[in-house]
Design a protein around this motif. Structure first.
Motif, PDB file in Angstrom:
ATOM      1  N   ARG A 175      26.086  25.191  40.922  1.00  0.00           N
ATOM      2  CA  ARG A 175      24.520  24.820  40.841  1.00  0.00           C
ATOM      3  C   ARG A 175      23.976  24.934  39.201  1.00  0.00           C
ATOM      4  O   ARG A 175      22.688  24.937  38.905  1.00  0.00           O
ATOM      5  N   GLY A 176      25.241  24.988  38.333  1.00  0.00           N
ATOM      6  CA  GLY A 176      24.899  24.862  36.907  1.00  0.00           C
ATOM      7  C   GLY A 176      24.598  26.156  36.324  1.00  0.00           C
ATOM      8  O   GLY A 176      24.075  26.297  35.142  1.00  0.00           O
ATOM      9  N   VAL A 177      25.039  27.402  36.894  1.00  0.00           N
ATOM     10  CA  VAL A 177      24.544  28.573  36.126  1.00  0.00           C
ATOM     11  C   VAL A 177      25.840  29.085  35.293  1.00  0.00           C
ATOM     12  O   VAL A 177      27.078  28.608  35.674  1.00  0.00           O
ATOM     13  N   SER A 178      25.688  29.631  34.235  1.00  0.00           N
ATOM     14  CA  SER A 178      26.803  29.897  33.276  1.00  0.00           C
ATOM     15  C   SER A 178      27.468  31.027  33.781  1.00  0.00           C
ATOM     16  O   SER A 178      26.736  32.352  33.748  1.00  0.00           O
ATOM     17  N   VAL A 179      28.408  30.957  34.331  1.00  0.00           N
ATOM     18  CA  VAL A 179      29.095  32.177  35.239  1.00  0.00           C
ATOM     19  C   VAL A 179      30.638  31.964  34.880  1.00  0.00           C
ATOM     20  O   VAL A 179      31.152  31.261  34.641  1.00  0.00           O
ATOM     21  N   ALA A 180      30.898  33.536  34.432  1.00  0.00           N
ATOM     22  CA  ALA A 180      32.479  33.671  34.129  1.00  0.00           C
ATOM     23  C   ALA A 180      33.062  34.517  35.184  1.00  0.00           C
ATOM     24  O   ALA A 180      32.269  35.441  35.873  1.00  0.00           O
ATOM     25  N   TRP A 181      34.329  34.454  35.404  1.00  0.00           N
ATOM     26  CA  TRP A 181      35.087  35.103  36.310  1.00  0.00           C
ATOM     27  C   TRP A 181      36.142  35.730  35.623  1.00  0.00           C
ATOM     28  O   TRP A 181      36.907  35.233  34.838  1.00  0.00           O
ATOM     29  N   GLN A 182      36.531  37.013  36.076  1.00  0.00           N
ATOM     30  CA  GLN A 182      37.633  37.812  35.430  1.00  0.00           C
ATOM     31  C   GLN A 182      38.228  38.729  36.525  1.00  0.00           C
ATOM     32  O   GLN A 182      37.453  39.367  37.385  1.00  0.00           O
ATOM     33  N   GLU A 183      39.437  38.826  36.619  1.00  0.00           N
ATOM     34  CA  GLU A 183      40.173  39.493  37.485  1.00  0.00           C
ATOM     35  C   GLU A 183      41.073  40.626  37.089  1.00  0.00           C
ATOM     36  O   GLU A 183      41.328  40.582  35.788  1.00  0.00           O
ATOM     37  N   TYR A 184      41.236  41.619  37.508  1.00  0.00           N
ATOM     38  CA  TYR A 184      42.004  42.869  36.976  1.00  0.00           C
ATOM     39  C   TYR A 184      43.114  43.247  37.863  1.00  0.00           C
ATOM     40  O   TYR A 184      42.765  42.839  39.240  1.00  0.00           O
ATOM     41  N   PRO A 185      44.182  43.833  37.543  1.00  0.00           N
ATOM     42  CA  PRO A 185      45.230  44.527  38.304  1.00  0.00           C
ATOM     43  C   PRO A 185      44.523  45.755  39.020  1.00  0.00           C
ATOM     44  O   PRO A 185      45.134  46.821  38.631  1.00  0.00           O
ATOM     45  N   MET A 186      43.510  45.607  40.061  1.00  0.00           N
ATOM     46  CA  MET A 186      43.131  46.767  40.530  1.00  0.00           C
ATOM     47  C   MET A 186      42.646  46.331  42.026  1.00  0.00           C
ATOM     48  O   MET A 186      42.752  45.245  42.404  1.00  0.00           O
ATOM     49  N   ALA A 187      42.233  47.575  42.755  1.00  0.00           N
ATOM     50  CA  ALA A 187      41.542  47.552  44.136  1.00  0.00           C
ATOM     51  C   ALA A 187      40.260  47.492  44.013  1.00  0.00           C
ATOM     52  O   ALA A 187      39.524  46.767  43.136  1.00  0.00           O
ATOM     53  N   HIS A 188      39.406  48.020  44.802  1.00  0.00           N
ATOM     54  CA  HIS A 188      38.183  48.260  45.069  1.00  0.00           C
ATOM     55  C   HIS A 188      37.639  49.172  44.102  1.00  0.00           C
ATOM     56  O   HIS A 188      37.293  50.444  44.662  1.00  0.00           O
ATOM     57  N   GLU A 189      37.625  48.946  42.721  1.00  0.00           N
ATOM     58  CA  GLU A 189      37.367  50.239  41.823  1.00  0.00           C
ATOM     59  C   GLU A 189      36.975  49.540  40.654  1.00  0.00           C
ATOM     60  O   GLU A 189      36.828  48.452  40.537  1.00  0.00           O
ATOM     61  N   VAL A 190      36.737  50.401  39.592  1.00  0.00           N
ATOM     62  CA  VAL A 190      36.400  50.000  38.181  1.00  0.00           C
ATOM     63  C   VAL A 190      37.638  50.499  37.052  1.00  0.00           C
ATOM     64  O   VAL A 190      37.820  51.686  37.419  1.00  0.00           O
ATOM     65  N   LEU A 191      38.248  49.751  36.048  1.00  0.00           N
ATOM     66  CA  LEU A 191      39.095  50.093  35.172  1.00  0.00           C
ATOM     67  C   LEU A 191      38.233  50.094  33.797  1.00  0.00           C
ATOM     68  O   LEU A 191      37.446  49.825  33.471  1.00  0.00           O
ATOM     69  N   PRO A 192      38.990  51.063  32.832  1.00  0.00           N
ATOM     70  CA  PRO A 192      38.434  51.231  31.490  1.00  0.00           C
ATOM     71  C   PRO A 192      38.532  49.758  30.717  1.00  0.00           C
ATOM     72  O   PRO A 192      37.359  49.379  30.174  1.00  0.00           O
ATOM     73  N   GLU A 193      39.501  48.985  31.164  1.00  0.00           N
ATOM     74  CA  GLU A 193      39.552  47.556  30.786  1.00  0.00           C
ATOM     75  C   GLU A 193      38.248  46.955  31.166  1.00  0.00           C
ATOM     76  O   GLU A 193      37.604  46.127  30.285  1.00  0.00           O
ATOM     77  N   GLU A 194      37.986  46.885  32.225  1.00  0.00           N
ATOM     78  CA  GLU A 194      36.696  46.255  32.955  1.00  0.00           C
ATOM     79  C   GLU A 194      35.396  46.619  32.153  1.00  0.00           C
ATOM     80  O   GLU A 194      34.558  45.952  31.814  1.00  0.00           O
ATOM     81  N   ILE A 195      35.206  48.085  31.815  1.00  0.00           N
ATOM     82  CA  ILE A 195      34.128  48.566  31.107  1.00  0.00           C
ATOM     83  C   ILE A 195      34.321  47.954  29.791  1.00  0.00           C
ATOM     84  O   ILE A 195      33.085  47.658  29.336  1.00  0.00           O
ATOM     85  N   ARG A 196      35.396  47.786  28.992  1.00  0.00           N
ATOM     86  CA  ARG A 196      35.180  47.326  27.773  1.00  0.00           C
ATOM     87  C   ARG A 196      34.853  45.865  27.795  1.00  0.00           C
ATOM     88  O   ARG A 196      34.051  45.360  26.971  1.00  0.00           O
ATOM     89  N   ASP A 197      35.214  45.245  28.753  1.00  0.00           N
ATOM     90  CA  ASP A 197      34.842  43.640  28.906  1.00  0.00           C
ATOM     91  C   ASP A 197      33.609  43.459  29.049  1.00  0.00           C
ATOM     92  O   ASP A 197      32.734  42.507  28.683  1.00  0.00           O
TER      93      ASP A 197
END
Length: 148
Positions: free
Chosen positions: A117-139
Motif C-alpha cells: 500500500r506504499g508505506v515506507s516499511v522495513a523488515w529486520q529479523e533476529y536470531p531469537m524467539a518471542h523476545e527482545v535482544l540488545p542488538e534489536e534495541i540498538r537498531d
C-alpha cells in the motif's frame, strides 16, 4: 487473543478499546504541544497488533512512525485502503526467526500488506524467539534517531 491458531482469533471489542486508549495518549501529547511527527507508536506482540491497528485503521493524523516488534496485524484486510497521511507513516518491523508465539510469517504478512500500500516499511529479523535482544534495541535507537 481468543485462540492460538496461526491466524489468531481476537476480541475485536478489546482491540478497539485498546486503540481508543492509544488515541487518547496521542491526543494528550498533541494537546501538550508535541508535534505529531515526534510521536511514535511502539508495541510488542499483542501491543504491536494494537499500534498497527491504531495507526492504520483508526488514527487519521500524522505520526512520526510505528515500531512493530514480534507482532502481526489481525485487522488488516485486503479491501482496506490507506490515506496519504497513513501511507506517510514509516514502520519498522522487527521479528525473531525462531518466534513460536507469533510466527515470523505473520509479522512478514503485516510488513508486506503495508509495503503493498506504499508505506515506507522495513523488515529486520533476529536470531531469537518471542523476545527482545540488545542488538534489536540498538537498531531501534538508530531507526528512531534517523527520524528525530
Amino acid at each position: 487473543i481468543l485462540a492460538m491458531s496461526p491466524a489468531r482469533a481476537i476480541d475485536r471489542q478489546q482491540l478497539e478499546q485498546s486503540a481508543e486508549q492509544v488515541i487518547a495518549l496521542i491526543e494528550a501529547q498533541q494537546g501538550d504541544g508535541i508535534d505529531p511527527q515526534r510521536i511514535f507508536l511502539a508495541g510488542f506482540s499483542q501491543g504491536g497488533a494494537v499500534v498497527l491497528h491504531t495507526a492504520f485503521l483508526r488514527w487519521q493524523g500524522a505520526l512520526g512512525g510505528v515500531l512493530a516488534l514480534s507482532t502481526y496485524a489481525p485487522s488488516f484486510a485486503d479491501e482496506l485502503q490507506l490515506s496519504d497521511t497513513q501511507r506517510a507513516i514509516p514502520v519498522y518491523c522487527l521479528h525473531g526467526k525462531q518466534d513460536g508465539v507469533v510466527l515470523p510469517g505473520m509479522g512478514r504478512s503485516a510488513h508486506d500488506w503495508l509495503q503493498h500500500r506504499g508505506v515506507s516499511v522495513a523488515w529486520q529479523e533476529y536470531p531469537m524467539a518471542h523476545e527482545v535482544l540488545p542488538e534489536e534495541i540498538r537498531d531501534i535507537g538508530t531507526w528512531l534517531a534517523a527520524r528525530l
